[in-house]
Scaffold this motif. Structure first.
Motif, PDB file in Angstrom:
ATOM      1  N   TRP A 152      -7.511  14.674  -0.168  1.00  0.00           N
ATOM      2  CA  TRP A 152      -8.809  14.885   0.472  1.00  0.00           C
ATOM      3  C   TRP A 152      -8.628  15.392   1.893  1.00  0.00           C
ATOM      4  O   TRP A 152      -7.676  15.036   2.578  1.00  0.00           O
ATOM      5  CB  TRP A 152      -9.604  13.582   0.532  1.00  0.00           C
ATOM      6  N   CYS A 153      -9.589  16.190   2.370  1.00  0.00           N
ATOM      7  CA  CYS A 153      -9.547  16.659   3.751  1.00  0.00           C
ATOM      8  C   CYS A 153      -9.961  15.511   4.675  1.00  0.00           C
ATOM      9  O   CYS A 153     -10.433  14.467   4.227  1.00  0.00           O
ATOM     10  CB  CYS A 153     -10.454  17.866   3.944  1.00  0.00           C
ATOM     11  N   GLY A 154      -9.772  15.710   5.968  1.00  0.00           N
ATOM     12  CA  GLY A 154      -9.982  14.668   6.967  1.00  0.00           C
ATOM     13  C   GLY A 154     -11.302  13.934   6.892  1.00  0.00           C
ATOM     14  O   GLY A 154     -11.328  12.697   6.817  1.00  0.00           O
ATOM     15  N   PRO A 155     -12.462  14.627   6.897  1.00  0.00           N
ATOM     16  CA  PRO A 155     -13.735  13.907   6.871  1.00  0.00           C
ATOM     17  C   PRO A 155     -13.937  13.090   5.591  1.00  0.00           C
ATOM     18  O   PRO A 155     -14.432  11.960   5.641  1.00  0.00           O
ATOM     19  CB  PRO A 155     -14.779  15.020   6.957  1.00  0.00           C
ATOM     20  N   HIS A 156     -13.518  13.639   4.447  1.00  0.00           N
ATOM     21  CA  HIS A 156     -13.670  12.906   3.190  1.00  0.00           C
ATOM     22  C   HIS A 156     -12.703  11.721   3.136  1.00  0.00           C
ATOM     23  O   HIS A 156     -13.048  10.650   2.623  1.00  0.00           O
ATOM     24  CB  HIS A 156     -13.430  13.832   1.991  1.00  0.00           C
ATOM     25  N   LEU A 157     -11.501  11.920   3.666  1.00  0.00           N
ATOM     26  CA  LEU A 157     -10.533  10.827   3.694  1.00  0.00           C
ATOM     27  C   LEU A 157     -11.022   9.706   4.603  1.00  0.00           C
ATOM     28  O   LEU A 157     -10.908   8.530   4.255  1.00  0.00           O
ATOM     29  CB  LEU A 157      -9.170  11.334   4.171  1.00  0.00           C
ATOM     30  N   ALA A 158     -11.594  10.072   5.767  1.00  0.00           N
ATOM     31  CA  ALA A 158     -12.116   9.057   6.685  1.00  0.00           C
ATOM     32  C   ALA A 158     -13.256   8.273   6.030  1.00  0.00           C
ATOM     33  O   ALA A 158     -13.340   7.049   6.161  1.00  0.00           O
ATOM     34  CB  ALA A 158     -12.600   9.707   7.978  1.00  0.00           C
ATOM     35  N   ALA A 159     -14.137   8.967   5.285  1.00  0.00           N
ATOM     36  CA  ALA A 159     -15.263   8.303   4.630  1.00  0.00           C
ATOM     37  C   ALA A 159     -14.787   7.396   3.491  1.00  0.00           C
ATOM     38  O   ALA A 159     -15.359   6.332   3.248  1.00  0.00           O
ATOM     39  CB  ALA A 159     -16.245   9.336   4.097  1.00  0.00           C
ATOM     40  N   GLY A 160     -13.728   7.820   2.794  1.00  0.00           N
ATOM     41  CA  GLY A 160     -13.250   7.038   1.658  1.00  0.00           C
ATOM     42  C   GLY A 160     -12.111   6.103   1.991  1.00  0.00           C
ATOM     43  O   GLY A 160     -11.513   5.498   1.087  1.00  0.00           O
ATOM     44  N   MET A 161     -11.788   5.956   3.273  1.00  0.00           N
ATOM     45  CA  MET A 161     -10.641   5.139   3.688  1.00  0.00           C
ATOM     46  C   MET A 161     -10.814   3.671   3.291  1.00  0.00           C
ATOM     47  O   MET A 161      -9.886   3.059   2.767  1.00  0.00           O
ATOM     48  CB  MET A 161     -10.464   5.237   5.201  1.00  0.00           C
ATOM     49  N   SER A 162     -11.984   3.108   3.524  1.00  0.00           N
ATOM     50  CA  SER A 162     -12.197   1.688   3.232  1.00  0.00           C
ATOM     51  C   SER A 162     -12.027   1.374   1.749  1.00  0.00           C
ATOM     52  O   SER A 162     -11.283   0.448   1.401  1.00  0.00           O
ATOM     53  CB  SER A 162     -13.579   1.270   3.729  1.00  0.00           C
ATOM     54  N   PRO A 163     -12.670   2.107   0.825  1.00  0.00           N
ATOM     55  CA  PRO A 163     -12.456   1.810  -0.591  1.00  0.00           C
ATOM     56  C   PRO A 163     -11.004   2.034  -1.030  1.00  0.00           C
ATOM     57  O   PRO A 163     -10.481   1.283  -1.861  1.00  0.00           O
ATOM     58  CB  PRO A 163     -13.383   2.779  -1.318  1.00  0.00           C
ATOM     59  N   LEU A 164     -10.356   3.040  -0.461  1.00  0.00           N
ATOM     60  CA  LEU A 164      -8.957   3.279  -0.815  1.00  0.00           C
ATOM     61  C   LEU A 164      -8.063   2.125  -0.366  1.00  0.00           C
ATOM     62  O   LEU A 164      -7.172   1.683  -1.104  1.00  0.00           O
ATOM     63  CB  LEU A 164      -8.461   4.588  -0.182  1.00  0.00           C
ATOM     64  N   LEU A 165      -8.290   1.652   0.857  1.00  0.00           N
ATOM     65  CA  LEU A 165      -7.489   0.527   1.353  1.00  0.00           C
ATOM     66  C   LEU A 165      -7.740  -0.727   0.519  1.00  0.00           C
ATOM     67  O   LEU A 165      -6.795  -1.470   0.209  1.00  0.00           O
ATOM     68  CB  LEU A 165      -7.801   0.260   2.826  1.00  0.00           C
ATOM     69  N   ASP A 166      -9.013  -0.989   0.163  1.00  0.00           N
ATOM     70  CA  ASP A 166      -9.330  -2.144  -0.672  1.00  0.00           C
ATOM     71  C   ASP A 166      -8.634  -2.041  -2.027  1.00  0.00           C
ATOM     72  O   ASP A 166      -8.053  -3.018  -2.523  1.00  0.00           O
ATOM     73  CB  ASP A 166     -10.841  -2.267  -0.879  1.00  0.00           C
ATOM     74  N   ALA A 167      -8.673  -0.869  -2.616  1.00  0.00           N
ATOM     75  CA  ALA A 167      -8.022  -0.665  -3.910  1.00  0.00           C
ATOM     76  C   ALA A 167      -6.516  -0.847  -3.788  1.00  0.00           C
ATOM     77  O   ALA A 167      -5.873  -1.445  -4.666  1.00  0.00           O
ATOM     78  CB  ALA A 167      -8.341   0.729  -4.441  1.00  0.00           C
ATOM     79  N   LEU A 168      -5.942  -0.382  -2.686  1.00  0.00           N
ATOM     80  CA  LEU A 168      -4.500  -0.520  -2.483  1.00  0.00           C
ATOM     81  C   LEU A 168      -4.110  -1.982  -2.305  1.00  0.00           C
ATOM     82  O   LEU A 168      -3.102  -2.436  -2.862  1.00  0.00           O
ATOM     83  CB  LEU A 168      -4.078   0.309  -1.258  1.00  0.00           C
ATOM     84  N   VAL A 169      -4.916  -2.738  -1.563  1.00  0.00           N
ATOM     85  CA  VAL A 169      -4.638  -4.172  -1.376  1.00  0.00           C
ATOM     86  C   VAL A 169      -4.760  -4.896  -2.713  1.00  0.00           C
ATOM     87  O   VAL A 169      -3.905  -5.729  -3.061  1.00  0.00           O
ATOM     88  CB  VAL A 169      -5.597  -4.763  -0.315  1.00  0.00           C
ATOM     89  N   ASN A 170      -5.819  -4.615  -3.485  1.00  0.00           N
ATOM     90  CA  ASN A 170      -5.989  -5.249  -4.794  1.00  0.00           C
ATOM     91  C   ASN A 170      -4.842  -4.887  -5.734  1.00  0.00           C
ATOM     92  O   ASN A 170      -4.369  -5.724  -6.501  1.00  0.00           O
ATOM     93  CB  ASN A 170      -7.333  -4.854  -5.421  1.00  0.00           C
ATOM     94  N   TRP A 171      -4.403  -3.660  -5.694  1.00  0.00           N
ATOM     95  CA  TRP A 171      -3.295  -3.212  -6.536  1.00  0.00           C
ATOM     96  C   TRP A 171      -2.010  -3.944  -6.169  1.00  0.00           C
ATOM     97  O   TRP A 171      -1.268  -4.391  -7.031  1.00  0.00           O
ATOM     98  CB  TRP A 171      -3.119  -1.705  -6.384  1.00  0.00           C
ATOM     99  N   SER A 172      -1.761  -4.097  -4.862  1.00  0.00           N
ATOM    100  CA  SER A 172      -0.526  -4.799  -4.453  1.00  0.00           C
ATOM    101  C   SER A 172      -0.605  -6.264  -4.824  1.00  0.00           C
ATOM    102  O   SER A 172       0.409  -6.875  -5.171  1.00  0.00           O
ATOM    103  CB  SER A 172      -0.281  -4.629  -2.952  1.00  0.00           C
ATOM    104  N   ARG A 173      -1.802  -6.888  -4.777  1.00  0.00           N
ATOM    105  CA  ARG A 173      -1.938  -8.287  -5.202  1.00  0.00           C
ATOM    106  C   ARG A 173      -1.665  -8.406  -6.706  1.00  0.00           C
ATOM    107  O   ARG A 173      -1.053  -9.371  -7.156  1.00  0.00           O
ATOM    108  CB  ARG A 173      -3.356  -8.788  -4.912  1.00  0.00           C
ATOM    109  N   TRP A 174      -2.144  -7.461  -7.467  1.00  0.00           N
ATOM    110  CA  TRP A 174      -1.938  -7.481  -8.909  1.00  0.00           C
ATOM    111  C   TRP A 174      -0.462  -7.341  -9.224  1.00  0.00           C
ATOM    112  O   TRP A 174       0.052  -7.955 -10.153  1.00  0.00           O
ATOM    113  CB  TRP A 174      -2.751  -6.354  -9.541  1.00  0.00           C
TER     114      TRP A 174
END
Length: 117
Positions: free
Chosen positions: A92-114
């Motif tokens: 994703w480009c910068g603005p889309h990545l910035a907007a989607g950063m929170s859900p991506l980080l949450d998904a990454l944390v949940n994935w690492s917990r799993w």
């Protein structure tokens, strides 16, 4: 240049005439330029530029890049995480990545917990 001379021959001729051009009086510079143009083919303005540039250039000199490097906005650790998130998002480009950063980080944390289970 619009002549039948090889590149190396043109360079040699330019060096020869550049020395003459640098030492010539104003009246003689026109004659040197005319000879150079007749031999190699550039216009008068191009010839003047080539002869002056060749006379002032130091042979075999290396160019020094004096541009300043931009300071980094992020630490190396943060940069690695951002690059990983960017790759996970599909580039994703910068603005889309910035907007989607929170859900991506949450998904990454949940994935690492799993994975830790």
């Amino acid at each position: 240049m619009g002549s039948d001379l090889s590149r190396s021959t043109t360079v040699e001729v330019t060096r020869k005439y550049a020395g003459q051009y640098a030492r010539a009086s104003r009246k003689d510079k026109g004659r040197v330029r005319d000879e150079f143009c007749a031999l190699t083919g550039p216009s008068q303005e191009q010839a003047r530029h080539l002869l002056v540039k060749s006379a002032t250039r130091t042979p075999n000199a290396t160019r020094i890049d004096r541009r300043k490097a931009e300071p980094r906005n992020y630490s190396n650790d943060s940069r690695e995480v951002l690059e990983h998130l960017w790759a996970l998002s599909g580039g994703w480009c910068g603005p889309h990545l910035a907007a989607g950063m929170s859900p991506l980080l949450d998904a990454l944390v949940n994935w690492s917990r799993w994975l830790d289970c």
